[in-house]
Write a protein that holds these residues in place. Structure first.
Motif, PDB file in Angstrom:
ATOM      1  N   ARG A   1     -18.378   7.180  11.395  1.00 16.60           N
ATOM      2  CA  ARG A   1     -18.418   7.653  10.009  1.00 16.60           C
ATOM      3  C   ARG A   1     -17.145   7.358   9.228  1.00 16.60           C
ATOM      4  O   ARG A   1     -17.192   6.876   8.103  1.00 16.60           O
ATOM      5  CB  ARG A   1     -18.615   9.182   9.956  1.00 16.60           C
ATOM      6  CG  ARG A   1     -20.025   9.614   9.811  1.00 16.60           C
ATOM      7  CD  ARG A   1     -20.165  10.930  10.513  1.00 16.60           C
ATOM      8  NE  ARG A   1     -19.788  10.735  11.902  1.00 16.60           N
ATOM      9  CZ  ARG A   1     -20.626  10.330  12.838  1.00 16.60           C
ATOM     10  NH1 ARG A   1     -21.877  10.137  12.553  1.00 16.60           N
ATOM     11  NH2 ARG A   1     -20.240  10.125  14.089  1.00 16.60           N
TER      12      ARG A   1
ATOM     13  N   ARG B   1      -6.318   5.184  11.722  1.00 26.26           N
ATOM     14  CA  ARG B   1      -6.660   6.182  12.750  1.00 26.26           C
ATOM     15  C   ARG B   1      -5.961   5.781  14.027  1.00 26.26           C
ATOM     16  O   ARG B   1      -6.002   4.610  14.434  1.00 26.26           O
ATOM     17  CB  ARG B   1      -8.173   6.228  12.985  1.00 26.26           C
ATOM     18  CG  ARG B   1      -8.502   7.016  14.237  1.00 26.26           C
ATOM     19  CD  ARG B   1      -9.955   7.308  14.382  1.00 26.26           C
ATOM     20  NE  ARG B   1     -10.412   8.269  13.388  1.00 26.26           N
ATOM     21  CZ  ARG B   1     -11.607   8.848  13.428  1.00 26.26           C
ATOM     22  NH1 ARG B   1     -12.456   8.562  14.397  1.00 26.26           N
ATOM     23  NH2 ARG B   1     -11.960   9.712  12.501  1.00 26.26           N
TER      24      ARG B   1
ATOM     25  N   ARG C   1      -9.070  18.100  15.402  1.00 30.18           N
ATOM     26  CA  ARG C   1      -8.194  17.884  14.237  1.00 30.18           C
ATOM     27  C   ARG C   1      -8.883  18.250  12.925  1.00 30.18           C
ATOM     28  O   ARG C   1      -8.222  18.642  11.963  1.00 30.18           O
ATOM     29  CB  ARG C   1      -7.724  16.431  14.221  1.00 30.18           C
ATOM     30  CG  ARG C   1      -8.858  15.402  14.232  1.00 30.18           C
ATOM     31  CD  ARG C   1      -8.323  14.012  14.545  1.00 30.18           C
ATOM     32  NE  ARG C   1      -9.387  13.028  14.710  1.00 30.18           N
ATOM     33  CZ  ARG C   1      -9.193  11.828  15.245  1.00 30.18           C
ATOM     34  NH1 ARG C   1      -7.988  11.471  15.663  1.00 30.18           N
ATOM     35  NH2 ARG C   1     -10.193  10.973  15.371  1.00 30.18           N
TER      36      ARG C   1
ATOM     37  N   ARG D   1     -17.422  19.367  18.263  1.00 32.24           N
ATOM     38  CA  ARG D   1     -17.598  18.806  19.597  1.00 32.24           C
ATOM     39  C   ARG D   1     -16.370  19.115  20.452  1.00 32.24           C
ATOM     40  O   ARG D   1     -15.247  19.136  19.933  1.00 32.24           O
ATOM     41  CB  ARG D   1     -17.731  17.292  19.384  1.00 32.24           C
ATOM     42  CG  ARG D   1     -17.586  16.387  20.525  1.00 32.24           C
ATOM     43  CD  ARG D   1     -17.732  14.943  20.036  1.00 32.24           C
ATOM     44  NE  ARG D   1     -16.509  14.434  19.426  1.00 32.24           N
ATOM     45  CZ  ARG D   1     -15.509  13.841  20.086  1.00 32.24           C
ATOM     46  NH1 ARG D   1     -15.580  13.663  21.393  1.00 32.24           N
ATOM     47  NH2 ARG D   1     -14.441  13.405  19.462  1.00 32.24           N
TER      48      ARG D   1
ATOM     49  N   GLN E   1     -13.530  17.929  22.496  1.00 32.98           N
ATOM     50  CA  GLN E   1     -12.887  16.619  22.344  1.00 32.98           C
ATOM     51  C   GLN E   1     -12.527  16.019  23.704  1.00 32.98           C
ATOM     52  O   GLN E   1     -11.367  16.042  24.131  1.00 32.98           O
ATOM     53  CB  GLN E   1     -11.637  16.770  21.470  1.00 32.98           C
ATOM     54  CG  GLN E   1     -11.910  17.417  20.112  1.00 32.98           C
ATOM     55  CD  GLN E   1     -12.513  16.456  19.112  1.00 32.98           C
ATOM     56  OE1 GLN E   1     -11.902  15.453  18.769  1.00 32.98           O
ATOM     57  NE2 GLN E   1     -13.719  16.747  18.646  1.00 32.98           N
TER      58      GLN E   1
HETATM   59  C1  NCD Z   1     -14.202  13.756  13.935  1.00 33.70           C
HETATM   60  C2  NCD Z   1     -12.898  13.152  14.410  1.00 33.70           C
HETATM   61  O1  NCD Z   1     -12.802  11.945  14.573  1.00 33.70           O
HETATM   62  O2  NCD Z   1     -11.978  13.943  14.581  1.00 33.70           O
HETATM   63  N1  NCD Z   1     -15.156  12.790  13.576  1.00 33.70           N
HETATM   64  C3  NCD Z   1     -15.169  12.310  12.307  1.00 33.70           C
HETATM   65  O3  NCD Z   1     -14.218  11.717  11.853  1.00 33.70           O
HETATM   66  N2  NCD Z   1     -16.250  12.545  11.564  1.00 33.70           N
HETATM   67  C4  NCD Z   1     -14.748  14.762  14.862  1.00 33.70           C
HETATM   68  C5  NCD Z   1     -14.976  14.376  16.293  1.00 33.70           C
HETATM   69  O4  NCD Z   1     -14.735  13.244  16.695  1.00 33.70           O
HETATM   70  O5  NCD Z   1     -15.436  15.249  17.012  1.00 33.70           O
END
Ligand code: NCD
Length: 304
Positions: free
Chosen positions: A51, A101, A162, A225, A227
């Motif tokens: 996403r 990221r 996060r 979720r 992690q």
């Molecule tokens: C989240 C993340 O990457 O922290 N996902 C996201 O960006 N929509 C949540 C996750 O990975 O559980």
């Protein structure tokens, strides 16, 4: 130079303006279709993403701009030992704005210090995820009509999640917000959130273990979720992973207007049967993520 490393990089007023812009984009997408012509977004993803990366890329394309980047650390020069600072210095020559990221906490901040272009933190390890928070705030404001006077349940992995840290940071600034933090003992929010934000800012909150003990009071339930990638040991993950499963019987304990949000990806924590419940808003939330990222790109590039 404007960067977004934490949700607190925007004041409440700037945030309101950004969300207004996102709502306008939602209503009049054609008005913005050429706003970023000639501009490039670098999408630097050292960690998996569906996403966040695709919605950033879609956002730039919807604005008429172009996208370049990598979606996996293995295909970047990081494997040759290049630092994030050197990478961003070079990327500054190729693009006008960057979303990054990285698995290490603080990586986006380090990048921003060496960058000639605006840097957006698209998730730094278990620390912060400000653009997910912008997505969450836009979803809440659009569907609930307000960001104050809310009782919010945050459930799941509150330690490594996060998205939860950033959302608490952002929502703690609004009036009469109460958090119910629902997690196993081992996955409670870290000290820098409990002491550094909730207690310091005198925010009303309570920690509970059972989801059933919170559901009836919530305006909003934010599921997360566990992690997996942040656990040091597989056995702990296996013990924790199915701790919470939101299903139809549990949804019966909640009020008729309780929204269910989830940053996604979902694993087992929301049963698929809940998707058809009108209170389930997590797929709509993913759509809002594109509008808000369009608004953010325009704002950081000082186009809107
Ligand atoms: C989240 C993340 O990457 O922290 N996902 C996201 O960006 N929509 C949540 C996750 O990975 O559980």
């Amino acid at each position: 130079m404007n960067h977004i490393i934490s949700p607190l990089d925007l004041s409440v007023e700037e945030l309101d303006k950004l969300l207004d812009l996102a709502n306008d984009i939602e209503r009049n997408p054609e008005k913005y279709a050429h706003a970023c012509e000639g501009k490039r977004l670098a999408s630097l993803f050292y960690e998996p993403s569906t996403r966040t990366r695709l919605s950033f890329e879609a956002a730039m394309m919807n604005l008429g701009g172009k996208v370049l980047g990598f979606s996996d650390e293995g295909s970047s020069s990081a494997t040759k030992g290049e630092s994030v600072s050197d990478t961003i210095r070079v990327v500054s020559c190729y693009a006008d704005i960057a979303a990054i990221r990285h698995p290490k906490e603080g990586a986006a901040l380090v990048a921003s210090m060496a960058s000639q272009i605006p840097v957006i933190n698209a998730g730094d390890g278990g620390h912060q995820h400000p653009t997910q928070t912008l997505t969450d705030l836009l979803t809440i404001r659009s569907l609930k009509g307000r960001l104050d006077n809310l009782t919010i349940g945050l459930c799941g992995d509150l330690k490594f999640g996060r998205t939860v840290h950033s959302l608490i940071d952002a929502l703690a600034r609004y009036e009469n917000v109460t958090f119910i933090l629902i997690s196993p003992e081992e996955l409670r929010v870290p000290g820098y959130i409990r002491d550094g934000v909730l207690q310091k800012e005198n925010v009303s909150y309570r920690e509970v273990v059972r989801l059933e003990d919170a559901l009836a009071e919530l305006d909003l339930l934010y599921m997360t979720r566990v992690q997996k990638e942040r656990f040091f040991n597989e056995d702990d993950y296996i013990r924790m992973k199915d701790f919470y499963i939101l299903d139809e019987p549990k949804m019966k304990l909640a009020g008729p207007d309780m929204l269910v949000l989830h940053p996604l990806p979902r694993v087992n924590e929301i049963a698929v049967e809940v998707d058809k419940d009108p209170r389930a808003a997590y797929f709509k939330q993913a759509q809002y993520g594109v509008y808000v990222r369009m608004a953010l790109i325009l704002t950081l590039l000082e186009i809107a």
